[in-house]
Design a protein around this motif. Structure first.
Motif, PDB file in Angstrom:
ATOM      1  N   LEU A 102     -13.473  20.052   5.563  1.00 40.45           N
ATOM      2  CA  LEU A 102     -12.386  21.002   5.806  1.00 40.45           C
ATOM      3  C   LEU A 102     -11.943  21.649   4.487  1.00 40.45           C
ATOM      4  CD1 LEU A 102     -10.091  19.002   8.257  1.00 40.45           C
ATOM      5  CD2 LEU A 102     -11.670  20.838   8.827  1.00 40.45           C
ATOM      6  N   PRO A 103     -11.486  22.896   4.541  1.00 38.61           N
ATOM      7  CA  PRO A 103     -10.931  23.547   3.330  1.00 38.61           C
ATOM      8  C   PRO A 103      -9.529  22.996   3.051  1.00 38.61           C
ATOM      9  CG  PRO A 103     -10.740  25.014   5.213  1.00 38.61           C
ATOM     10  CD  PRO A 103     -11.496  23.808   5.702  1.00 38.61           C
ATOM     11  N   CYS A 104      -9.488  21.793   2.465  1.00 38.08           N
ATOM     12  CA  CYS A 104      -8.218  21.064   2.332  1.00 38.08           C
ATOM     13  C   CYS A 104      -7.179  21.864   1.533  1.00 38.08           C
ATOM     14  CB  CYS A 104      -8.454  19.712   1.672  1.00 38.08           C
ATOM     15  SG  CYS A 104      -9.501  18.633   2.654  1.00 38.08           S
ATOM     16  N   GLY A 105      -7.605  22.411   0.384  1.00 34.39           N
ATOM     17  CA  GLY A 105      -6.649  23.160  -0.424  1.00 34.39           C
ATOM     18  C   GLY A 105      -6.050  24.323   0.337  1.00 34.39           C
ATOM     19  N   MET A 106      -6.884  25.067   1.056  1.00 29.39           N
ATOM     20  CA  MET A 106      -6.406  26.223   1.820  1.00 29.39           C
ATOM     21  C   MET A 106      -5.431  25.786   2.907  1.00 29.39           C
ATOM     22  SD  MET A 106      -8.708  29.042   3.867  1.00 29.39           S
ATOM     23  CE  MET A 106      -9.552  29.553   2.366  1.00 29.39           C
ATOM     24  N   LEU A 107      -5.756  24.697   3.611  1.00 25.75           N
ATOM     25  CA  LEU A 107      -4.887  24.239   4.695  1.00 25.75           C
ATOM     26  C   LEU A 107      -3.571  23.693   4.154  1.00 25.75           C
ATOM     27  CD1 LEU A 107      -7.515  22.464   7.000  1.00 25.75           C
ATOM     28  CD2 LEU A 107      -6.247  24.553   7.511  1.00 25.75           C
ATOM     29  N   LEU A 108      -3.616  22.978   3.045  1.00 24.97           N
ATOM     30  CA  LEU A 108      -2.371  22.452   2.474  1.00 24.97           C
ATOM     31  C   LEU A 108      -1.459  23.583   2.007  1.00 24.97           C
ATOM     32  CD1 LEU A 108      -3.772  19.395   0.475  1.00 24.97           C
ATOM     33  CD2 LEU A 108      -2.306  19.319   2.505  1.00 24.97           C
ATOM     34  N   ASP A 109      -2.023  24.602   1.400  1.00 24.88           N
ATOM     35  CA  ASP A 109      -1.211  25.754   0.983  1.00 24.88           C
ATOM     36  C   ASP A 109      -0.635  26.473   2.199  1.00 24.88           C
ATOM     37  OD1 ASP A 109      -1.773  25.192  -1.639  1.00 24.88           O
ATOM     38  OD2 ASP A 109      -3.404  26.650  -1.810  1.00 24.88           O
ATOM     39  N   ALA A 127      -4.914  11.015  11.176  1.00 26.68           N
ATOM     40  CA  ALA A 127      -5.417   9.689  10.823  1.00 26.68           C
ATOM     41  C   ALA A 127      -5.765   8.874  12.063  1.00 26.68           C
ATOM     42  CB  ALA A 127      -4.386   8.949   9.981  1.00 26.68           C
ATOM     43  N   GLY A 128      -5.127   9.177  13.177  1.00 20.47           N
ATOM     44  CA  GLY A 128      -5.405   8.444  14.406  1.00 20.47           C
ATOM     45  C   GLY A 128      -6.619   8.936  15.169  1.00 20.47           C
ATOM     46  N   ALA A 133     -11.127  11.038  11.173  1.00 21.91           N
ATOM     47  CA  ALA A 133     -10.134  10.628  10.165  1.00 21.91           C
ATOM     48  C   ALA A 133     -10.779  10.347   8.816  1.00 21.91           C
ATOM     49  CB  ALA A 133      -9.377   9.399  10.654  1.00 21.91           C
ATOM     50  N   GLU A 134     -11.954   9.712   8.823  1.00 22.09           N
ATOM     51  CA  GLU A 134     -12.574   9.362   7.544  1.00 22.09           C
ATOM     52  C   GLU A 134     -12.936  10.601   6.740  1.00 22.09           C
ATOM     53  OE1 GLU A 134     -16.332   6.705   5.821  1.00 22.09           O
ATOM     54  OE2 GLU A 134     -15.793   6.645   7.952  1.00 22.09           O
ATOM     55  N   GLU A 135     -13.553  11.590   7.382  1.00 20.44           N
ATOM     56  CA  GLU A 135     -13.950  12.785   6.642  1.00 20.44           C
ATOM     57  C   GLU A 135     -12.755  13.677   6.313  1.00 20.44           C
ATOM     58  OE1 GLU A 135     -15.848  15.950   9.490  1.00 20.44           O
ATOM     59  OE2 GLU A 135     -16.369  13.964  10.284  1.00 20.44           O
ATOM     60  N   ASP A 136     -11.634  13.496   7.012  1.00 18.98           N
ATOM     61  CA  ASP A 136     -10.437  14.288   6.746  1.00 18.98           C
ATOM     62  C   ASP A 136      -9.489  13.590   5.775  1.00 18.98           C
ATOM     63  OD1 ASP A 136     -11.477  16.064   8.513  1.00 18.98           O
ATOM     64  OD2 ASP A 136     -10.060  15.678  10.131  1.00 18.98           O
ATOM     65  N   LEU A 138      -9.008  13.544   2.542  1.00 17.78           N
ATOM     66  CA  LEU A 138      -8.363  14.336   1.488  1.00 17.78           C
ATOM     67  C   LEU A 138      -7.209  15.167   2.044  1.00 17.78           C
ATOM     68  CD1 LEU A 138     -11.454  15.515  -0.595  1.00 17.78           C
ATOM     69  CD2 LEU A 138      -9.791  13.738  -1.168  1.00 17.78           C
ATOM     70  N   LEU A 139      -7.411  15.767   3.229  1.00 20.04           N
ATOM     71  CA  LEU A 139      -6.337  16.552   3.836  1.00 20.04           C
ATOM     72  C   LEU A 139      -5.176  15.648   4.230  1.00 20.04           C
ATOM     73  CD1 LEU A 139      -5.170  19.147   5.027  1.00 20.04           C
ATOM     74  CD2 LEU A 139      -6.465  18.666   7.131  1.00 20.04           C
ATOM     75  N   ILE A 140      -5.490  14.501   4.848  1.00 17.57           N
ATOM     76  CA  ILE A 140      -4.429  13.585   5.285  1.00 17.57           C
ATOM     77  C   ILE A 140      -3.654  13.068   4.076  1.00 17.57           C
ATOM     78  CG2 ILE A 140      -3.958  11.436   6.504  1.00 17.57           C
ATOM     79  CD1 ILE A 140      -6.595  11.900   8.050  1.00 17.57           C
ATOM     80  N   ALA A 141      -4.378  12.688   3.028  1.00 14.24           N
ATOM     81  CA  ALA A 141      -3.703  12.190   1.829  1.00 14.24           C
ATOM     82  C   ALA A 141      -2.806  13.269   1.218  1.00 14.24           C
ATOM     83  CB  ALA A 141      -4.742  11.721   0.810  1.00 14.24           C
ATOM     84  N   GLY A 142      -3.259  14.516   1.234  1.00  9.25           N
ATOM     85  CA  GLY A 142      -2.429  15.605   0.725  1.00  9.25           C
ATOM     86  C   GLY A 142      -1.165  15.795   1.547  1.00  9.25           C
TER      87      GLY A 142
END
Length: 922
Positions: A102-109, A127-128, A133-136, A138-142
């Motif tokens: 996933l484009p984590c930076g883009m989604l977090l912004d 996370a559920g 959840a495993e591949e996501d 970085l997004l979840i942690a952000g």
């Protein structure tokens, strides 16, 4: 001004956003979303949902376009959703993802302006989702950092966190991670261990031990987590990390003593390696006086029940040490626990337990002595004389009283008649709904094909109307290209009924000259050709029913029933489909009651099909020519290996010759089956097992099928899982049970995986129950395969032990006795022979007590196979020489046991018994 700034300035309508998404311009989406207010995003969301639904209908020919649109659509939908649940479901959806993360930076912004509670809710919902959840991570942690919410502890998130930690210096990462104290214990609680714990196991162990020493994680909690994980059970490979970590923690004697109940549980039920560790800990506790006699007896009752002989022997040693240290009270508690080993499957274990009881029996009272004498009833024949001498009058009179030995074999399976096709249209549709999901039920598919033809003949319009709701939900209904390459048997006919498969499709497929690389592909082509012919008849003028529908569950067709069907065809003036009739000929039973009468009735029909059936029923030729395997035909490396097996099987299964009738009178799809070919013809990729419908093509020629199965069965002896599964089908089929079938069975008995060996044992017992087992032939095959290295002795020992344990001791000894001569190449035993000799001795001891007893199969003898082992060979002479050696190794002790058992039977002196058994069983 940049392009994004210009678009942002001009964008006042959702259509601009939708256009960017359709063009796959993901990088433009955040700026366009910023220009839309809440109302505009709500309007755009409806359009985005419609586009997502549209994408699901796009074919694979548009996969590149779909990929770019999906990536932009995921970002746009995430920005337009206002509910946390809906946003998490959109972001976590599989249909909007590609192989990239996933484009984590883009989604977090994009989501940064949402409130902390909303962000935390989305984080925990993502996370559920176990699938993503495993591949996501970085997004979840952000999202967790942005919201300040508690860290999720789901399996997927923990695995993702572990992977992120292991991307660099594990110890340094754990020291700085604010969630280490929360997430480290979760590493021990996930359903499956994180992958990084396997490939960086030592680094993780060193880091966790260091953190425990520093106090960053609680050492006691870490030890408890390891113990709890090991008590949970699971796959052996999943325990390796946790057991190694537990050892590196170096528990003190006090810490080990506090977990006594846990060690006892592991010793009883854990995998062999874990149980061995727990047994060692308990031995230390016992040596230090920290394990009571009651606890030791309780633990022993569980461990002595296990099949791992190493653990059982170690437990007997532990009991012996405790008995030497203790007095009469200790002996009274521990000797009944020792007696648990009297019922162990291994005779050597029984002997060790009996010696231990003999040594300490004087220390116990009459009550314990009586209890031990009753337990002695579990001992095998080899130790009964010693037990009788030890216990004397304490043994109950009926302890070992038994009548003549009786061989226990499963009932010979009888062919089960196939039920008629569906009696109503709703029933047919219901059957099709199940079979179209999974078409592994060969007979079910055959019944459904016949039902489709019958209802198409009665009322094609009603059939089409009934099938349309079912067909519209199938994957192929909205596709217009390349259908015929991917449709299964029932899909093809259903597709013809509902108009998706045309006569043009079918004629083109039938005209195509099949190119076969192997026999398995040729067998597939037979089914394909028949199904396409059935589909054509549905479109151009359906026949009232099919000729080749099986009569029995094996796929075989009764000759009289086929004559009745041809008679009905003649009465109705119907022309038989050439592929359907050809398949019927290959399935028809050409021997047995009624075959001769059916041949006469067929000849009297006065039709070409009747004449062909009569000629086929009276032909002496086999149904199809088998493959040939020849020693040394191909061995490019000179190491005894081939491309399809562990080693070349050094014997001709059958010299092939072309079947002229098949090449002359059968449709093109069958010609490959009639040609002479060898096992090395072409390239075969069918290493995933045997398909059930292959057997149904030739259900009355199992010898040919077995020859074609040999490459797969040989691979099962190497590594393939499921390669011997077809043996149970083959032994229930018809035709000769010749050298190819016995060779495939021998290979299956040495398969690597337990489930394949069990299938081979079932096949062996069924073949014996049907009176078709050639024990001498099977034994010689097994010996040859062991010498070649194709069959490992320990795997063979496991198979024959399982077969014998069902009560088939005479049958098992008949096979092993015939194998013995070949297991001493050059007069020396093959490596690992001790276990096989142990099974052989057990069989002789059990079935040799009553000479010439009759078994369930109608054949039997006291110790069949002894004659074969002594018949002009040095097999038993080599066993005698082995038994004369000094030493107490398993090989020598089991040889002595076998020689002694044979000496106690009349068969050892009367070598005529085995030829009588072979003649009867063959």
């Amino acid at each position: 001004m940049t392009r994004t700034e210009e678009l942002t300035r001009k964008a006042t309508e959702p259509e601009v956003l939708l256009a960017a998404v359709r063009e796959g311009r993901r990088d433009d989406v955040p700026g366009l979303l910023e220009a839309l207010g809440p109302a505009g995003r709500k309007t755009a969301l409806g359009e985005l949902k419609a586009l997502r639904k549209e994408l699901r209908g796009w074919g694979w020919e548009r996969w590149t376009e779909r990929r770019s649109v999906s990536r932009a659509l995921l970002v746009a939908g995430a920005g337009c959703h206002t509910g946390a649940a809906a946003a998490a479901a959109w972001i976590g959806s599989r249909d909007l993802r590609d192989w990239e993360r996933l484009p984590c930076g883009m989604l977090l912004d994009l989501l940064a302006d949402r409130g902390p509670e909303w962000l935390g809710d989305v984080a925990h919902r993502l996370a559920g989702r176990a699938a993503t959840a495993e591949e996501d991570y970085l997004l979840i942690a952000g999202l967790v950092r942005a919201s300040g919410c508690p860290v999720p502890v789901t399996d997927g998130f923990v695995h993702g966190w572990a992977d992120a930690v292991a991307s660099g210096d594990i110890l340094a990462a754990l020291r700085t991670d604010p969630h280490t104290r929360v997430l480290v214990p979760r590493l021990f609680a996930t359903a499956e261990p994180a992958a990084t714990l396997t490939w960086r196991d030592e680094d993780w162990q060193a880091a966790l031990v260091a953190l425990a020493a520093e106090g960053a994680v609680d050492r006691e909690e870490l030890a408890d987590a390891c113990v709890a994980r090991l008590l949970r059970g699971g796959k052996p490979g999943g325990h390796r990390f946790f057991l190694a970590l537990l050892r590196r923690l170096e528990l003190t004697p006090a810490e080990e003593r506090a977990r006594t109940a846990d060690w006892m549980g592991m010793a009883a039920d854990a995998t062999s390696t874990v149980a061995g560790h727990a047994q060692g800990v308990l031995a230390r506790l016992a040596g230090a006086g920290d394990l009571s006699a009651r606890e030791l007896a309780e633990m022993s009752a569980s461990v002595l029940f296990r099949t791992e002989k190493k653990l059982v022997r170690a437990q007997l040693v532990l009991l012996g040490k405790a008995l030497r240290r203790g007095g009469p009270d200790i002996a009274a508690q521990l000797l009944p626990a020792v007696a648990e080993a009297f019922g162990h499957e291994d005779s050597e274990v029984q002997g060790r337990a009996l010696k231990l009881v003999r040594r300490h029996l004087p220390a116990v009272g009459e009550g314990t002595r009586t209890e031990l004498a009753e337990a002695a009833a579990l001992l095998g024949p080899a130790h009964r004389a010693a037990a009788a001498e030890l216990f004397g009058g304490a043994l109950p009179p009926e302890t070992w009283e038994a009548g003549p030995y009786e061989e226990l074999l499963p009932p010979a399976p009888r062919p089960q008649r196939v039920a008629p096709s569906a009696g109503s249209l709703p029933e047919l549709v219901e059957d099709l709904a199940a079979l179209l999901v999974s078409d592994h039920d060969v007979i079910g598919v055959e019944r459904a094909l016949d039902g489709l033809v019958r209802y198409a003949h009665r009322d094609g319009d009603a059939l089409r109307e009934a099938l349309l709701p079912l067909a519209t939900g199938l994957w192929w209904y909205k596709r217009d290209t390349d259908l015929m390459r991917h449709l299964g048997p029932l899909d093809t006919v259903v597709g013809a009924v509902v108009g998706k498969v045309t006569t043009g499709h079918l004629y083109a497929a039938l005209r195509a000259q099949p190119v076969h690389s192997c026999v398995h592909q040729a067998l597939d082509r037979v089914l394909q050709a028949r199904v396409r012919e059935v589909a054509l008849s549905v479109l151009e003028g359906p026949v009232p029913f099919l000729l080749a529908t099986p009569t029995w569950h094996t796929g075989a067709l009764d000759a009289g029933e086929l004559v009745e069907r041809l008679t009905a065809y003649r009465r109705l003036g119907v022309r038989a489909g050439e592929v359907d009739f050809a398949q019927a000929l290959l399935r028809v039973r050409r021997s047995g009651p009624g075959a001769e009468e059916a041949a006469g009735a067929a000849a009297g029909l006065g039709t070409p099909e009747g004449e062909r059936l009569a000629e086929w029923l009276t032909s002496p030729e086999p149904v199809a020519p088998a493959l040939r395997t020849v020693a040394g035909a191909e061995d490019p490396d000179g190491d005894g290996h081939t491309s399809w097996g562990r080693a070349l099987l050094r014997r001709v299964v059958r010299a092939p010759r072309a079947h002229r009738v098949i090449e002359r009178d059968f449709p093109p799809a069958f010609h490959w089956l009639g040609r002479a070919r060898t096992a090395t013809d072409g390239n075969c990729y069918h290493w995933g097992g045997w398909e059930a419908h292959w057997t149904a093509v030739l259900p009355e020629d199992r010898e040919t099928l077995a020859a074609w199965l040999l490459p797969i069965a040989t691979s099962a002896a190497d590594d393939l899982r499921g390669g011997a599964r077809a043996l149970t089908q083959l032994v229930e089929a018809g035709g000769e049970a010749g050298p190819a079938l016995h060779l495939a069975l021998a290979t299956g008995l040495g398969a690597r995986h337990v489930e394949d060996r069990l299938a081979a044992v079932d096949a062996l017992l069924v073949l014996a129950a049907r009176g078709e087992l050639d024990a001498a032939l099977l034994g010689r095959d097994l010996a040859e395969l062991v010498r070649l290295g194709t069959v490992k002795p320990n795997r063979l020992a496991d198979s024959v032990r399982t077969a014998a344990a069902t009560g088939a001791y005479a049958t098992t000894w008949a096979v092993l006795g015939s194998a013995l001569p070949g297991l001493f190449p050059g007069g020396e035993p093959v490596r690992g022979l001790g276990e096989i000799l142990g099974v052989a001795a057990d069989c002789v001891e059990r079935c040799g007590a009553a000479p010439h007893s009759t078994g369930a199969a109608g054949t039997g003898t006291s110790a069949p196979g002894a004659a074969a082992a002594r018949d002009g060979t040095d097999g038993m002479e080599a066993v005698d020489a082995l038994a004369a050696r000094r030493g107490s190794s398993q090989l020598v002790s089991q040889a002595k046991r076998l020689v002694k058992a044979l000496a106690n039977t009349s068969v050892h002196e009367n070598d005529h018994a085995m030829p009588e058994l072979v003649e009867n069983s063959h």
